[in-house]
Write a protein that holds these residues in place. Structure first.
Motif, PDB file in Angstrom:
ATOM      1  N   GLY A 212      74.998  62.436  35.800  1.00  0.00           N
ATOM      2  CA  GLY A 212      73.614  62.068  35.526  1.00  0.00           C
ATOM      3  C   GLY A 212      72.790  61.806  36.768  1.00  0.00           C
ATOM      4  N   ILE A 213      72.964  62.641  37.796  1.00  0.00           N
ATOM      5  CA  ILE A 213      72.246  62.404  39.048  1.00  0.00           C
ATOM      6  C   ILE A 213      71.555  63.675  39.525  1.00  0.00           C
ATOM      7  CG2 ILE A 213      73.854  60.592  39.768  1.00  0.00           C
ATOM      8  CD1 ILE A 213      75.019  62.634  41.795  1.00  0.00           C
ATOM      9  N   VAL A 214      70.635  63.507  40.423  1.00  0.00           N
ATOM     10  CA  VAL A 214      70.111  64.566  41.268  1.00  0.00           C
ATOM     11  C   VAL A 214      70.255  64.083  42.704  1.00  0.00           C
ATOM     12  CG1 VAL A 214      68.483  65.473  39.562  1.00  0.00           C
ATOM     13  CG2 VAL A 214      67.760  63.622  41.107  1.00  0.00           C
ATOM     14  N   PHE A 215      70.125  65.018  43.638  1.00  0.00           N
ATOM     15  CA  PHE A 215      70.223  64.636  45.049  1.00  0.00           C
ATOM     16  C   PHE A 215      68.819  64.574  45.633  1.00  0.00           C
ATOM     17  CE2 PHE A 215      74.496  65.924  44.148  1.00  0.00           C
ATOM     18  CZ  PHE A 215      75.239  64.964  44.829  1.00  0.00           C
ATOM     19  N   ALA A 216      68.346  63.350  45.805  1.00  0.00           N
ATOM     20  CA  ALA A 216      66.998  63.102  46.316  1.00  0.00           C
ATOM     21  C   ALA A 216      67.104  62.403  47.666  1.00  0.00           C
ATOM     22  CB  ALA A 216      66.216  62.225  45.336  1.00  0.00           C
ATOM     23  N   PRO A 217      66.143  62.624  48.545  1.00  0.00           N
ATOM     24  CA  PRO A 217      66.235  62.021  49.888  1.00  0.00           C
ATOM     25  C   PRO A 217      66.065  60.507  49.856  1.00  0.00           C
ATOM     26  CG  PRO A 217      64.130  63.157  49.599  1.00  0.00           C
ATOM     27  CD  PRO A 217      64.968  63.495  48.403  1.00  0.00           C
ATOM     28  N   PHE A 218      66.917  59.854  50.609  1.00  0.00           N
ATOM     29  CA  PHE A 218      66.799  58.415  50.881  1.00  0.00           C
ATOM     30  C   PHE A 218      66.934  58.276  52.381  1.00  0.00           C
ATOM     31  CE2 PHE A 218      68.780  54.035  50.964  1.00  0.00           C
ATOM     32  CZ  PHE A 218      67.645  53.363  50.540  1.00  0.00           C
ATOM     33  N   PHE A 219      65.863  57.881  53.050  1.00  0.00           N
ATOM     34  CA  PHE A 219      65.815  57.903  54.512  1.00  0.00           C
ATOM     35  C   PHE A 219      66.146  59.319  55.018  1.00  0.00           C
ATOM     36  CE2 PHE A 219      66.087  53.392  53.780  1.00  0.00           C
ATOM     37  CZ  PHE A 219      65.384  52.821  54.829  1.00  0.00           C
ATOM     38  N   GLY A 268      58.398  64.421  34.345  1.00  0.00           N
ATOM     39  CA  GLY A 268      59.039  65.578  33.739  1.00  0.00           C
ATOM     40  C   GLY A 268      59.916  66.336  34.719  1.00  0.00           C
ATOM     41  N   ASP A 269      59.879  65.952  35.972  1.00  0.00           N
ATOM     42  CA  ASP A 269      60.688  66.574  37.022  1.00  0.00           C
ATOM     43  C   ASP A 269      61.631  65.508  37.572  1.00  0.00           C
ATOM     44  OD1 ASP A 269      61.692  67.482  39.496  1.00  0.00           O
ATOM     45  OD2 ASP A 269      59.935  68.725  39.878  1.00  0.00           O
ATOM     46  N   ASP A 270      62.910  65.593  37.224  1.00  0.00           N
ATOM     47  CA  ASP A 270      63.871  64.556  37.616  1.00  0.00           C
ATOM     48  C   ASP A 270      63.974  64.393  39.120  1.00  0.00           C
ATOM     49  OD1 ASP A 270      64.470  63.892  35.021  1.00  0.00           O
ATOM     50  OD2 ASP A 270      66.312  65.088  34.926  1.00  0.00           O
ATOM     51  N   LEU A 271      63.946  65.492  39.848  1.00  0.00           N
ATOM     52  CA  LEU A 271      64.054  65.400  41.302  1.00  0.00           C
ATOM     53  C   LEU A 271      62.832  64.720  41.897  1.00  0.00           C
ATOM     54  CD1 LEU A 271      65.488  65.965  43.948  1.00  0.00           C
ATOM     55  CD2 LEU A 271      64.505  68.275  43.933  1.00  0.00           C
ATOM     56  N   ALA A 272      61.644  65.072  41.407  1.00  0.00           N
ATOM     57  CA  ALA A 272      60.426  64.424  41.908  1.00  0.00           C
ATOM     58  C   ALA A 272      60.438  62.935  41.589  1.00  0.00           C
ATOM     59  CB  ALA A 272      59.194  65.095  41.308  1.00  0.00           C
ATOM     60  N   ASP A 273      60.902  62.582  40.392  1.00  0.00           N
ATOM     61  CA  ASP A 273      60.949  61.167  40.007  1.00  0.00           C
ATOM     62  C   ASP A 273      61.929  60.397  40.882  1.00  0.00           C
ATOM     63  OD1 ASP A 273      59.141  61.728  38.022  1.00  0.00           O
ATOM     64  OD2 ASP A 273      60.581  61.610  36.370  1.00  0.00           O
ATOM     65  N   ALA A 274      63.122  60.953  41.079  1.00  0.00           N
ATOM     66  CA  ALA A 274      64.128  60.269  41.901  1.00  0.00           C
ATOM     67  C   ALA A 274      63.672  60.155  43.348  1.00  0.00           C
ATOM     68  CB  ALA A 274      65.463  61.011  41.828  1.00  0.00           C
ATOM     69  N   THR A 275      62.968  61.173  43.827  1.00  0.00           N
ATOM     70  CA  THR A 275      62.436  61.119  45.191  1.00  0.00           C
ATOM     71  C   THR A 275      61.418  59.996  45.318  1.00  0.00           C
ATOM     72  OG1 THR A 275      62.786  63.498  45.517  1.00  0.00           O
ATOM     73  CG2 THR A 275      61.177  62.422  46.959  1.00  0.00           C
ATOM     74  N   LEU A 276      60.561  59.844  44.317  1.00  0.00           N
ATOM     75  CA  LEU A 276      59.576  58.766  44.338  1.00  0.00           C
ATOM     76  C   LEU A 276      60.254  57.399  44.306  1.00  0.00           C
ATOM     77  CD1 LEU A 276      56.684  57.695  44.215  1.00  0.00           C
ATOM     78  CD2 LEU A 276      56.723  58.072  41.728  1.00  0.00           C
ATOM     79  N   VAL A 277      61.255  57.251  43.457  1.00  0.00           N
ATOM     80  CA  VAL A 277      61.983  55.982  43.372  1.00  0.00           C
ATOM     81  C   VAL A 277      62.635  55.655  44.708  1.00  0.00           C
ATOM     82  CG1 VAL A 277      64.014  54.871  42.355  1.00  0.00           C
ATOM     83  CG2 VAL A 277      62.355  56.012  40.876  1.00  0.00           C
ATOM     84  N   ASN A 278      63.338  56.621  45.293  1.00  0.00           N
ATOM     85  CA  ASN A 278      64.016  56.382  46.569  1.00  0.00           C
ATOM     86  C   ASN A 278      63.021  56.056  47.682  1.00  0.00           C
ATOM     87  OD1 ASN A 278      66.441  56.861  45.349  1.00  0.00           O
ATOM     88  ND2 ASN A 278      66.835  58.818  46.359  1.00  0.00           N
TER      89      ASN A 278
END
Length: 315
Positions: A212-219, A268-278
């Motif tokens: 249940g993950i995507v790979f989004a940038p963190f730092f 609606g875009d999981d990667l965009a959402d996770a990127t925003l959260v990170n």
């Protein structure tokens, strides 16, 4: 209380009178005693604990070194190592603050606690769909939660402790400050509380494996990032309000921050959402980078199973 919580928790102290629990009771007693010390003394003791951990737990020191090297490449090697050491000091203080959170009334620290941006939370609650407080694993984790109860009513999502007695103490302490301490897997209970327009502390900033993950940038480093935040917001219509809490370095005190709800979330875009959260959590971490839990293997799960392990030491 949900069925799931009943099945995994026993919070009645009378259930822990057997001698096998006595060492844990001694630890709890020591925590209570140390929580009675003046705050400045506790900070000094915490720094000492952190220094010992820095010197005596090389595995955790190595993890912190890797994380800080990945996340702060602009720092010189000397500055990176200084940040690692300061991180251990800050997290040592955080260990002392657990006792404050569990055994002291937060009113004792009201005069040295400042809240910023509370109007963002209040306006989000006015919409009636509940609020997820987007938190992070800062060293003030437990005490920050206790202090925030001075200003708001909230519930908390928690990973239950492996020691059932410590978990009972932690859960009871948190439920005295919060409303309900939900098990981190109790999605049904979470959605039910949001439907009641509750505010719920929720953190997504750890590596929970490949499901249940995507790979989004963190730092700027690809990090396994759960998509559950988007699913929860989508199903409940709740607002997601960034939230952080830090120890004031220049004086004896604490700051609590609420920010405007995430815009266009979920998109609606999981990667965009996770990127925003990170990115949102990263911005808070940069306020006081030493007060983050860098000892956790945040980049353990790699985009490909064949990618090298960041934390493996060279042979």
């Amino acid at each position: 209380m949900s069925k799931h919580r009943k099945s995994v928790r026993e919070t009645q102290y009378s259930k822990y009178l057997h001698p096998r629990w006595w060492p844990t009771w001694v630890l709890i007693g020591l925590m209570w005693l140390m929580a009675q010390l003046p705050l400045r003394v506790q900070w000094l003791l915490g720094k000492g604990i952190g220094e010992l951990a820095y010197r005596l737990i090389p595995r955790r020191r190595h993890i912190a070194e890797v994380n800080i090297r990945l996340c702060f490449p602009e720092l010189s090697p000397e500055a990176q190592q200084a940040l690692v050491r300061k991180t251990f000091h800050s997290n040592g203080i955080g260990m002392m603050e657990i006792g404050l959170a569990w055994f002291r009334r937060p009113q004792a620290y009201r005069a040295i606690t400042t809240v910023h941006g509370l109007e963002h939370l209040e306006s989000a609650l006015d919409k009636g769909n509940g609020v997820l407080l987007l938190g992070g694993h800062y060293s003030t984790l437990d005490l920050g939660g206790s202090l925030v109860s001075l200003f708001i009513e909230a519930d908390v999502m928690q990973r239950d402790h492996n020691n059932p007695l410590l978990n009972a103490v932690m859960t009871r302490a948190r439920e005295r400050r919060y409303g309900v301490a939900l098990n981190s897997k109790d999605l049904r209970g979470l959605l039910k509380r949001l439907k009641q327009n509750r505010t719920i502390w929720y953190a997504t900033d750890q590596d929970y494996g490949r499901k249940g993950i995507v790979f989004a940038p963190f730092f700027n480093v690809p990090a396994g990032s759960i998509t559950a935040t988007s699913r929860i917001a989508e199903r409940s219509g709740c607002a997601v309000v960034p939230f952080s809490h830090f120890r004031r370095e220049d004086s004896l005190g604490y700051d609590i921050y609420f920010h405007a709800p995430l815009d266009n979330f979920p998109s609606g875009d999981d990667l965009a959402d996770a990127t925003l959260v990170n990115h949102t959590i990263e911005q808070e971490v940069r306020r006081h980078p030493d007060q983050y839990l860098w000892m956790h293997r945040r980049f353990k799960t790699r985009p490909s199973p064949d990618d090298p392990d960041f934390y493996r030491k060279p042979d």
